[in-house]
Design an enzyme around this catalytic site. Structure first.
Site, PDB file in Angstrom:
ATOM      1  N   SER A  71       0.842  -1.190   0.000  1.00  0.00           N
ATOM      2  CA  SER A  71       0.000   0.000   0.000  1.00  0.00           C
ATOM      3  C   SER A  71       0.876   1.238   0.000  1.00  0.00           C
ATOM      4  O   SER A  71       2.016   1.212   0.458  1.00  0.00           O
ATOM      5  CB  SER A  71      -0.913   0.025   1.231  1.00  0.00           C
ATOM      6  OG  SER A  71      -0.133   0.199   2.410  1.00  0.00           O
ATOM      7  N   LYS A  72       0.312   2.346  -0.508  1.00  0.00           N
ATOM      8  CA  LYS A  72       1.087   3.583  -0.610  1.00  0.00           C
ATOM      9  C   LYS A  72       1.377   4.186   0.757  1.00  0.00           C
ATOM     10  O   LYS A  72       2.240   5.063   0.870  1.00  0.00           O
ATOM     11  CB  LYS A  72       0.360   4.591  -1.497  1.00  0.00           C
ATOM     12  CG  LYS A  72      -0.992   5.040  -0.988  1.00  0.00           C
ATOM     13  CD  LYS A  72      -1.650   5.972  -1.986  1.00  0.00           C
ATOM     14  CE  LYS A  72      -3.027   6.428  -1.534  1.00  0.00           C
ATOM     15  NZ  LYS A  72      -3.675   7.286  -2.547  1.00  0.00           N
ATOM     16  N   ARG A  73       0.682   3.732   1.807  1.00  0.00           N
ATOM     17  CA  ARG A  73       0.971   4.234   3.145  1.00  0.00           C
ATOM     18  C   ARG A  73       2.323   3.747   3.645  1.00  0.00           C
ATOM     19  O   ARG A  73       2.940   4.395   4.479  1.00  0.00           O
ATOM     20  CB  ARG A  73      -0.134   3.819   4.122  1.00  0.00           C
ATOM     21  CG  ARG A  73      -1.466   4.518   3.896  1.00  0.00           C
ATOM     22  CD  ARG A  73      -2.472   4.177   4.982  1.00  0.00           C
ATOM     23  NE  ARG A  73      -2.754   2.751   5.013  1.00  0.00           N
ATOM     24  CZ  ARG A  73      -3.651   2.153   4.232  1.00  0.00           C
ATOM     25  NH1 ARG A  73      -4.331   2.865   3.355  1.00  0.00           N
ATOM     26  NH2 ARG A  73      -3.870   0.858   4.318  1.00  0.00           N
TER      27      ARG A  73
END
Length: 476
Positions: free
Chosen positions: A252-254
């Site tokens: 995920s981009k987090r």
């Protein structure tokens, strides 16, 4: 004919997971003489990003996975954007209503929220729909719909028995129908949910193999039931392992950089990125790590996809990208790839020959095209920075550099032929090792303490620039 597809949602940056799924779909279609379709699933209007669609399509072209049919390529099964196919979905939802396989539900958002809250307070794990309109009289349902009352359409899921998903990688996977929900297939605004749209499109577009991420496996029994309700044949189901962050959570981009556009901007090569994505869940039969899409087309088998938790490791990707830079691309190809990065940084070069000489000297020292620009700026401009270590070295060596400048100025040229003997003789006169002369010189000429060999740097810069930079360094 084998037909595969990917159906990304235009909700943000083009995701490496999309490229990963596209690779397997593309390779399998091509090795079977089939078609690879791209369609855009934009039915979730709350998350729709108007620029994302074009960026996804451009990403697939850049990375080297061009579709046979898509919104830009066209084809016999268009349109390929779901929001342009609403009448098709509405017609098919009506078919299920007419056959009794689906029903209208008139619940308001407030009623649904109250139902979920009641289930939560009662401690029920399953907080799905309570099916209050499942057996609602057809005449009353028709009357309320005709009067303009909002409704959704839900599929009637069997209340007993099991639905079996025959997955190519996992074998038969059983789902208890009693645990399945009567999911919405058409929303009150006339847009389909993913479930209806995907299955209708797959059928109408002739998709034979649904190769997609394992997160969709739990939705597949519902898709199987939808296909049965229409009387359609199932495709081959193949749910591939999800890419993971280093902590094994879903990529995920987090936690990670997931944007293909970002990797492109950093100077990763599309061939290397595809090679790395292929390695995530599959291996060449001979074990080699460097392989092309054409190599995959020759050797790939869907059944050989590994069911693990592949970790997307940026350092491993950089290593592989560096291998491509050093061992796969020719110098001519590398020069073409790096030029846009130099231009973007406002840098220029006197000739193609000069650029290739710099690349040859720098090749072992960078793993992305942007790193090349950052680490070789001093070859292309006089406006190069001095890092802290270089500044400290210069502070200690100013008197030495002043003498060294006079020595170099007296030489016919600063090529290795003339400079090596002079520099070593100078170090001997000062009673120091050659490195004690080379490092201050390197700091003055490059602004850093790491560079190609000093004689390569001298040769590439030339005598005039070398003397000018020594003057600058002593006055900095």
């Amino acid at each position: 004919m084998v037909v595969t597809r990917i159906a990304p949602s235009p909700t943000g940056d083009p995701h490496v997971g999309t490229a990963y799924q596209a690779l397997f779909n593309y390779v399998f279609a091509k090795q079977n003489g089939g078609k690879f379709i791209v369609r855009i699933e934009d039915t979730d209007r709350t998350r729709y990003n108007p620029t994302s669609q074009q960026r996804i399509l451009e990403m697939l072209e850049w990375i080297g996975l061009p579709p046979d049919e898509s919104p830009t390529k066209g084809g016999p099964n268009g349109p390929y954007i779901q929001s342009e196919r609403l009448p098709i979905y509405q017609r098919h939802a009506q078919m299920l209503l007419d056959s009794g396989a689906a029903y209208r539900a008139f619940d308001t958002p407030e009623e649904l929220a109250a139902m979920r809250e009641e289930a939560r307070k009662a401690g029920r794990q399953e907080q799905g729909y309570n099916r209050r309109y499942r057996d609602y009289p057809k005449e009353e349902s028709d009357r309320r719909a005709a009067a303009g009352e909002p409704f959704v359409i839900r599929l009637k899921v069997p209340l007993e028995g099991k639905t079996i998903v025959h997955d190519l990688l996992r074998g038969p996977v059983e789902f208890d129908n009693a645990q399945l929900d009567d999911k919405v297939i058409l929303k009150a605004d006339g847009y389909p949910t993913y479930h209806l749209a995907a299955m209708v499109d797959d059928h109408l577009m002739g998709v034979t193999h649904v190769i997609r991420a394992e997160e969709w496996l739990t939705s597949t029994p519902f898709h199987v039931l939808l296909l049965r309700a229409f009387g359609w044949e199932e495709p081959v189901w193949c749910h591939t392992p999800l890419l993971r962050n280093p902590d094994k959570s879903k990529l995920s981009k987090r936690k990670s950089d997931t944007s293909v556009d970002s990797y492109k901007a950093q100077g990763f090569l599309p061939e290397a990125l595809l090679n790395y994505l292929g390695m995530m869940a599959w291996s060449m039969p001979d074990g080699r790590e460097i392989f092309s899409v054409q190599d995959m087309i020759q050797h790939f088998r869907l059944e050989d996809i590994r069911l693990g938790a592949p970790v997307f490791d940026l350092e491993k990707l950089k290593w592989l990208n560096g291998k491509y830079i050093r061992e796969v691309l020719t110098l001519d190809e590398l020069a073409l790839r790096v030029q846009p990065f130099l231009e973007r940084a406002g840098l220029s070069w006197p000739s193609e020959a000069y650029l290739k000489q710099v690349l040859e000297a720098m090749r072992p020292r960078f793993e992305t095209l942007q790193e090349f620009v950052e680490r070789s700026r001093y070859f292309f401009t006089e406006d190069y920075p001095f890092d802290a270590k270089a500044r400290a070295t210069l502070e200690e060596a100013r008197p030495l550099l002043l003498e060294l400048r006079h020595r170099l100025a007296a030489l016919p040229d600063v090529t290795q032929e003339y400079a090596e003997g002079a520099l070593r003789e100078f170090a001997a006169e000062k009673g120091v090792k050659a490195g004690a002369v080379m490092q201050p010189l390197r700091a003055a000429l490059t602004g850093m303490l790491e560079s190609p060999g000093m004689f390569e740097v001298l040769h590439l810069l030339g005598k005039e620039r070398v003397l000018s930079r020594l003057d600058r360094a002593m006055n900095t």
